[in-house]
Write a protein that holds these residues in place. Structure first.
Motif, short mmCIF file in Angstrom:
data_model
loop_
_atom_site.label_atom_id
_atom_site.label_comp_id
_atom_site.label_asym_id
_atom_site.label_seq_id
_atom_site.Cartn_x
_atom_site.Cartn_y
_atom_site.Cartn_z
N SER A 1 0.81 -1.22 0.00
CA SER A 1 0.00 0.00 0.00
C SER A 1 0.84 1.27 0.00
O SER A 1 0.31 2.36 0.11
CB SER A 1 -0.92 0.00 1.22
N GLY A 2 2.15 1.12 -0.10
CA GLY A 2 3.01 2.32 -0.14
C GLY A 2 3.12 3.02 1.19
O GLY A 2 3.37 4.23 1.23
N ALA A 3 2.96 2.29 2.28
CA ALA A 3 3.10 2.92 3.60
C ALA A 3 4.56 3.35 3.82
O ALA A 3 5.49 2.74 3.29
CB ALA A 3 2.67 1.95 4.70
N ALA A 4 4.72 4.40 4.62
CA ALA A 4 6.07 4.88 4.95
C ALA A 4 6.56 4.31 6.27
O ALA A 4 7.76 4.30 6.54
CB ALA A 4 6.07 6.41 5.01
N LEU A 5 5.63 3.84 7.10
CA LEU A 5 6.00 3.41 8.44
C LEU A 5 4.93 2.46 8.99
O LEU A 5 3.74 2.67 8.77
CB LEU A 5 6.10 4.64 9.36
N GLY A 6 5.38 1.43 9.68
CA GLY A 6 4.48 0.57 10.45
C GLY A 6 4.81 0.71 11.92
O GLY A 6 6.00 0.67 12.30
N VAL A 7 3.80 0.90 12.74
CA VAL A 7 4.00 1.09 14.18
C VAL A 7 3.21 0.01 14.92
O VAL A 7 2.03 -0.19 14.63
CB VAL A 7 3.51 2.48 14.62
N HIS A 8 3.86 -0.70 15.85
CA HIS A 8 3.15 -1.73 16.60
C HIS A 8 3.64 -1.77 18.03
O HIS A 8 4.60 -1.09 18.41
CB HIS A 8 3.34 -3.10 15.93
N GLY A 9 2.99 -2.61 18.84
CA GLY A 9 3.39 -2.82 20.23
C GLY A 9 3.47 -4.31 20.51
O GLY A 9 4.03 -5.06 19.72
N HIS A 10 2.94 -4.75 21.66
CA HIS A 10 2.71 -6.14 22.02
C HIS A 10 3.95 -6.86 22.55
O HIS A 10 3.84 -7.60 23.52
CB HIS A 10 2.14 -6.91 20.82
N ALA A 11 5.10 -6.66 21.94
CA ALA A 11 6.30 -7.43 22.30
C ALA A 11 7.14 -6.62 23.28
O ALA A 11 8.04 -5.87 22.88
CB ALA A 11 7.10 -7.78 21.04
N HIS A 12 6.87 -6.81 24.57
CA HIS A 12 7.54 -6.00 25.60
C HIS A 12 9.05 -6.22 25.64
O HIS A 12 9.80 -5.34 26.05
CB HIS A 12 6.98 -6.33 26.98
N ALA A 13 9.48 -7.43 25.29
CA ALA A 13 10.91 -7.72 25.35
C ALA A 13 11.58 -7.58 23.99
O ALA A 13 12.72 -7.99 23.80
CB ALA A 13 11.13 -9.14 25.89
N GLY A 14 10.86 -7.00 23.04
CA GLY A 14 11.38 -6.88 21.68
C GLY A 14 12.33 -5.71 21.50
O GLY A 14 12.91 -5.20 22.46
N THR A 15 12.45 -5.29 20.25
CA THR A 15 13.43 -4.29 19.82
C THR A 15 12.68 -3.21 19.04
O THR A 15 11.69 -3.52 18.37
CB THR A 15 14.46 -4.97 18.90
N GLU A 16 13.17 -1.98 19.11
CA GLU A 16 12.39 -0.88 18.51
C GLU A 16 12.36 -0.92 16.98
O GLU A 16 11.32 -0.69 16.37
CB GLU A 16 12.93 0.47 18.99
N CYS A 17 13.49 -1.21 16.35
CA CYS A 17 13.59 -0.94 14.91
C CYS A 17 13.59 -2.20 14.05
O CYS A 17 14.30 -3.16 14.33
CB CYS A 17 14.86 -0.16 14.61
N GLY A 18 12.83 -2.17 12.97
CA GLY A 18 12.82 -3.25 12.00
C GLY A 18 12.42 -2.69 10.64
O GLY A 18 12.18 -1.49 10.49
N VAL A 19 12.35 -3.59 9.65
CA VAL A 19 11.99 -3.16 8.30
C VAL A 19 11.30 -4.34 7.61
O VAL A 19 11.63 -5.50 7.88
CB VAL A 19 13.25 -2.67 7.54
N THR A 20 10.33 -4.04 6.75
CA THR A 20 9.67 -5.12 6.00
C THR A 20 10.53 -5.55 4.83
O THR A 20 11.51 -4.87 4.47
CB THR A 20 8.32 -4.65 5.44
N ALA A 21 10.14 -6.65 4.20
CA ALA A 21 10.86 -7.13 3.01
C ALA A 21 10.85 -6.07 1.92
O ALA A 21 11.79 -5.98 1.12
CB ALA A 21 10.23 -8.43 2.51
N GLY A 22 9.81 -5.26 1.88
CA GLY A 22 9.71 -4.21 0.86
C GLY A 22 10.35 -2.90 1.26
O GLY A 22 10.26 -1.91 0.52
N GLY A 23 10.96 -2.85 2.44
CA GLY A 23 11.70 -1.65 2.84
C GLY A 23 10.93 -0.65 3.67
O GLY A 23 11.40 0.46 3.91
N VAL A 24 9.73 -1.03 4.13
CA VAL A 24 8.97 -0.12 4.99
C VAL A 24 9.51 -0.21 6.41
O VAL A 24 9.65 -1.31 6.96
CB VAL A 24 7.47 -0.48 4.97
N ARG A 25 9.83 0.93 6.99
CA ARG A 25 10.33 0.95 8.36
C ARG A 25 9.24 0.51 9.33
O ARG A 25 8.07 0.90 9.18
CB ARG A 25 10.80 2.36 8.77
N VAL A 26 9.62 -0.28 10.32
CA VAL A 26 8.69 -0.76 11.34
C VAL A 26 9.28 -0.39 12.70
O VAL A 26 10.49 -0.53 12.92
CB VAL A 26 8.50 -2.29 11.24
#
Lengths: 241, 84
Positions: A193-218
């Protein structure tokens, strides 16, 4: 430029009333909107929903939220949603909204999302009814996110979920529970969908930064991950991923 | 009756911590060694920390519960990240 403040997993209840809100006073000077990535309550009760609505009302910036699994625990998600909407908070579940910011139009589509796992290591709609129901709920959430994103006319698109679209932002969680923490179909929806950013929660022990296979920052904005009241992301309004 | 194996004690207590309405904590690590129970992980406030220890003591009577929990800090600087 558009600046987004975001946080999830604040898990408010009566005992925490006022403690979090006092950290939000600077928001109007810092951000164009505040995104809430679900798990706003501890047990998903109506009383806790009222605390959430009162903590996040009248902050001087638009507040856009999705609910999380904790907010569903007492089967009061509809009442919680109505309480929040009554205080002017936008609550999304398969919908989108556009905020006119000085730097352009910010489009946010949101779903709670669900588990299911990540490409190549995910559950499929096969076998027992209970398994198929689990997997279908995750697929339908991702489809709703994609549809809502594609329906937005905005300069910058953000996908807001509670569950994670990628596994990078789960780093720190036990890999055995990844299928309960996110679903790769959410990432596919962001990519398509051409998103520039994905924002989520849920994983308290996780890590802040990631990226999708298509290059969208998460970004995983669960409060225990951030260790600050909220994250601030400054993006240009050109969109694209 | 045979003593419950430590692995099952861990599983049972983790389920209790997630499902007991006093806690509903999904991220607490539990280690059991003989009669010692070690709790690690992060909770939002001191009240929830006390609730976790209380539920652990109730579920594993006769054990020594060691509170190695931490309370989350949220007072970090809100410096912004630029995403070009």
């Amino acid at each position: 430029m558009i600046t987004i403040a975001a946080v999830g997993d604040v898990h408010l209840d009566e005992a925490m009333r006022g403690q979090y809100r006092e950290r939000l006073a600077g928001l109007p000077d810092e951000a164009d909107a505040l995104l809430l990535a679900g798990d706003l309550t501890k047990h998903g009760t109506v009383d806790e929903g009222r605390v959430v609505a009162e903590e996040f009302r009248d902050l001087g910036v638009p507040v856009i939220a999705v609910l999380g699994n904790h907010d569903h625990h007492s089967d009061a998600q509809k009442e919680i949603t109505e309480l929040m909407r009554g205080e002017g908070i936008t609550v999304l579940e398969g919908e989108g909204t556009v905020v006119d910011c000085p730097g352009g139009r910010l489009g946010v589509a949101g779903v709670k999302g669900f588990g299911g796992g990540f490409a190549g290591k995910c559950a499929t709609e096969f076998g027992e009814r209970e398994t198929k129901d689990f997997v279908r709920h995750g697929r339908e959430a991702a489809e709703a996110l994609g549809e809502a994103l594609r329906g937005l006319d905005a300069d910058l698109l953000v996908g807001l979920t509670h569950y994670a679209p990628v596994k990078e932002t789960l780093t720190g969680e036990p890999p055995e529970i990844f299928p309960f923490l996110g679903n790769y179909l959410l990432a596919e929806a962001l990519d398509d969908s051409g998103a520039a950013l994905g924002v989520h929660g849920h994983a308290h022990a996780g890590t802040e930064c990631g990226v999708t296979a298509g290059g969208v920052r998460v970004r995983n904005v669960a409060l225990p991950v951030l260790r600050r009241p909220y994250a601030l992301y400054r993006l240009d309004g050109a969109g694209g991923g | 009756m045979a003593e419950e194996r430590p692995q099952y004690k861990v599983g049972r207590l983790r389920r209790a911590l997630a499902e007991d309405p006093r806690t509903n904590e999904l991220g607490i690590e539990v280690r059991v060694r003989d009669r010692d129970v070690h709790l690690t992980g992060e909770v939002a406030c001191e009240e929830r920390r006390r609730a976790v220890v209380e539920v652990a003591r109730e579920n594993l009577p006769g054990h020594e519960v060691y509170d190695e929990l931490t309370v989350a800090r949220i007072d970090g600087d809100t410096a912004e990240e630029r995403l070009p």
